[in-house]
Design an enzyme around this catalytic site. Sequence first.
Site, PDB file in Angstrom:
ATOM      1  N   CYS A 275       0.843  -1.211   0.000  1.00 15.53           N
ATOM      2  CA  CYS A 275       0.000   0.000   0.000  1.00 15.53           C
ATOM      3  C   CYS A 275       0.874   1.256   0.000  1.00 15.53           C
ATOM      4  O   CYS A 275       0.882   2.028  -0.940  1.00 15.53           O
ATOM      5  CB  CYS A 275      -0.874   0.043   1.254  1.00 15.53           C
ATOM      6  SG  CYS A 275      -1.967  -1.337   1.430  1.00 15.53           S
TER       7      CYS A 275
HETATM    8  N1  SAJ Z   1       7.081   2.093   8.578  1.00 10.19           N
HETATM    9  C1  SAJ Z   1       8.154   2.805   9.066  1.00 10.19           C
HETATM   10  N2  SAJ Z   1       7.945   3.711  10.062  1.00 10.19           N
HETATM   11  C2  SAJ Z   1       6.699   3.932  10.583  1.00 10.19           C
HETATM   12  C3  SAJ Z   1       5.609   3.192  10.066  1.00 10.19           C
HETATM   13  C4  SAJ Z   1       5.822   2.280   9.072  1.00 10.19           C
HETATM   14  O1  SAJ Z   1       9.295   2.635   8.607  1.00 10.19           O
HETATM   15  O2  SAJ Z   1       6.580   4.747  11.494  1.00 10.19           O
HETATM   16  C5  SAJ Z   1       7.300   1.151   7.485  1.00 10.19           C
HETATM   17  C6  SAJ Z   1       6.933  -0.272   7.854  1.00 10.19           C
HETATM   18  O3  SAJ Z   1       8.033  -0.943   8.393  1.00 10.19           O
HETATM   19  C7  SAJ Z   1       6.520  -0.841   6.506  1.00 10.19           C
HETATM   20  C8  SAJ Z   1       5.938   0.359   5.762  1.00 10.19           C
HETATM   21  O4  SAJ Z   1       6.439   1.515   6.428  1.00 10.19           O
HETATM   22  O5  SAJ Z   1       7.644  -1.328   5.813  1.00 10.19           O
HETATM   23  C9  SAJ Z   1       4.414   0.405   5.764  1.00 10.19           C
HETATM   24  O6  SAJ Z   1       4.011   0.233   7.089  1.00 10.19           O
HETATM   25  P1  SAJ Z   1       2.503   0.584   7.573  1.00 10.19           P
HETATM   26  O7  SAJ Z   1       2.516   0.608   9.075  1.00 10.19           O
HETATM   27  O8  SAJ Z   1       1.976   1.764   6.887  1.00 10.19           O
HETATM   28  O9  SAJ Z   1       1.684  -0.727   7.210  1.00 10.19           O
HETATM   29  P2  SAJ Z   1       0.903  -1.125   5.902  1.00 10.19           P
HETATM   30  O10 SAJ Z   1       1.671  -0.967   4.666  1.00 10.19           O
HETATM   31  O11 SAJ Z   1       0.336  -2.458   6.213  1.00 10.19           O
HETATM   32  O12 SAJ Z   1      -0.259  -0.036   5.827  1.00 10.19           O
HETATM   33  C10 SAJ Z   1      -1.560  -0.412   6.142  1.00 10.19           C
HETATM   34  C11 SAJ Z   1      -2.415   0.652   5.528  1.00 10.19           C
HETATM   35  N3  SAJ Z   1      -3.786   0.254   5.587  1.00 10.19           N
HETATM   36  C12 SAJ Z   1      -4.567   0.487   4.514  1.00 10.19           C
HETATM   37  O13 SAJ Z   1      -4.157   0.986   3.496  1.00 10.19           O
HETATM   38  C13 SAJ Z   1      -5.978   0.068   4.633  1.00 10.19           C
HETATM   39  C14 SAJ Z   1      -2.249   1.962   6.292  1.00 10.19           C
HETATM   40  O14 SAJ Z   1      -3.242   2.916   5.834  1.00 10.19           O
HETATM   41  C15 SAJ Z   1      -2.443   1.732   7.760  1.00 10.19           C
HETATM   42  O15 SAJ Z   1      -2.296   2.980   8.437  1.00 10.19           O
HETATM   43  C16 SAJ Z   1      -1.373   0.758   8.218  1.00 10.19           C
HETATM   44  O16 SAJ Z   1      -1.673  -0.487   7.557  1.00 10.19           O
HETATM   45  C17 SAJ Z   1      -1.420   0.555   9.725  1.00 10.19           C
HETATM   46  O17 SAJ Z   1      -1.703   1.540  10.432  1.00 10.19           O
HETATM   47  O18 SAJ Z   1      -1.095  -0.555  10.142  1.00 10.19           O
END
Ligand code: SAJ
Length: 440
Positions: A275
Amino acid sequence: MSTKETLIKKFQDKTAKIGILGMGYVGMPLAVAFAEAGFNVLGIDPDPRKTDTFNKNISYIQDVPTETIARLHQGGKLNMTTDFAALKDMDAVSICVPTPLRQTGDPDMSFINSAADQLAKYVHKGMVVVLESTTYPGTTREVMIPKLTETSGLKVGEDIFICFSPERVDPGRKDWTTLNTPKVIGGITAACVEVAEAWYGGAIKTIVPVSSAEAAEMAKLLENTFRMINIGLVNELAIMCERLGVDVWEVIDAAGTKPFGFMKFTPGPGLGGHCIPIDPLYLSWKMKEMNYNARFIELASEINTNMPRYVVSRILDAMNDRGKVLKGSKVLVLGVAYKPDIDDVRESPALDVIALLKKKGAQVSYHDPFIPQIHHEHEGWKMDSVKDAMKAVNESDAVVIVTNHKEYDYQAILSQAKFVFDSRNALGKLGKESDKVARL
Ligand code: SAJ
């Protein structure tokens, strides 16, 4: 009664036949939500492995228990098929297909196009169609409408009703689910939203109608672009803090104590998942088509994409500072999933970190309890996870924590490792105080 009123009544008395096109991590939970609400639901997916597993009353989606599938399937509320012709009997169709990027970095619209082309063969008067796949603003109007009306001659807002409603499924999350996460819905006409609201409102707690399909498409892109840019910001902050000799983790923790006007993100080895690294590029691609350069997205994407290289340069320096040479060293990477405690490796920066370490001549192995094997598509190599993480920690010259899974015993890793590069602050204070640990 008008077509609209007839359709709305079908949702109110739950006699509407619901079709979910694409039964993955978005479509299946949505299908279950509608079936649990009392609708008759048919999941349509071209992948026979999915339908075969489903028809054995087994769930293939992490968030949907097998007993739910068995109950709804045996109760006749939820079925699955690979046959798109079943669409002709549907009153309502939700399209939940993937929207990845092509190798060129442009949107891959092939899944949406083929879903719409299939649906165009069976669309009929008195049908509502909701696109859920994350896509660039304008897709519903510019792609769905022509495909669904040109041959059928159906009128949008009178004969058929077309909307966009962004998916907000976060696999593994227990607090916010398909049922209780507010659902934004934007339509081509007000009547479209009214119909979709009657449908989705029959299963989902909070519906958030907006004035157009573009507003709904854009809301989703804002949600995920917001995350991508803020992750890029803290990644650049990590680079700046290293130059300044300041501990970025301490800085972020301190800023995080602000009870308002701040949202904590943490730096890492890059941006993974299907995403966050991808959705914003659908927006920047669309804006480029309109001769506008979405600079924030481009810059954040550049910073995030460069983090694996930055992490490896930091490992090189840290080992050098300790009189160690990376070339020829045994390096163990701990955690390769794109985020902790899940089994998804899509776009994971771990693969880039491993590829770069191999290029520097290190003998790289990895451990991940959720990912038995990784495959670097561009470079064509495959690797299997080592079986015993602690044995590998003992045998390695360096351990690199890339994904901080909960189940690792970080105290044991620290005590038994010769050197650790911690890209996630998984070791916390222990790591900060130990001279055999370097942190992002
Ligand atoms: N990441 C960081 N630092 C952060 C947060 C994330 O490096 O502070 C990295 C993670 O390690 C990963 C990537 O970014 O590699 C994405 O992480 P993410 O927490 O955004 O997780 P996703 O990709 O599963 O995003 C989903 C999304 N959900 C939908 O699109 C419906 C996002 O909108 C959500 O906010 C997120 O899950 C969530 O909160 O878990």
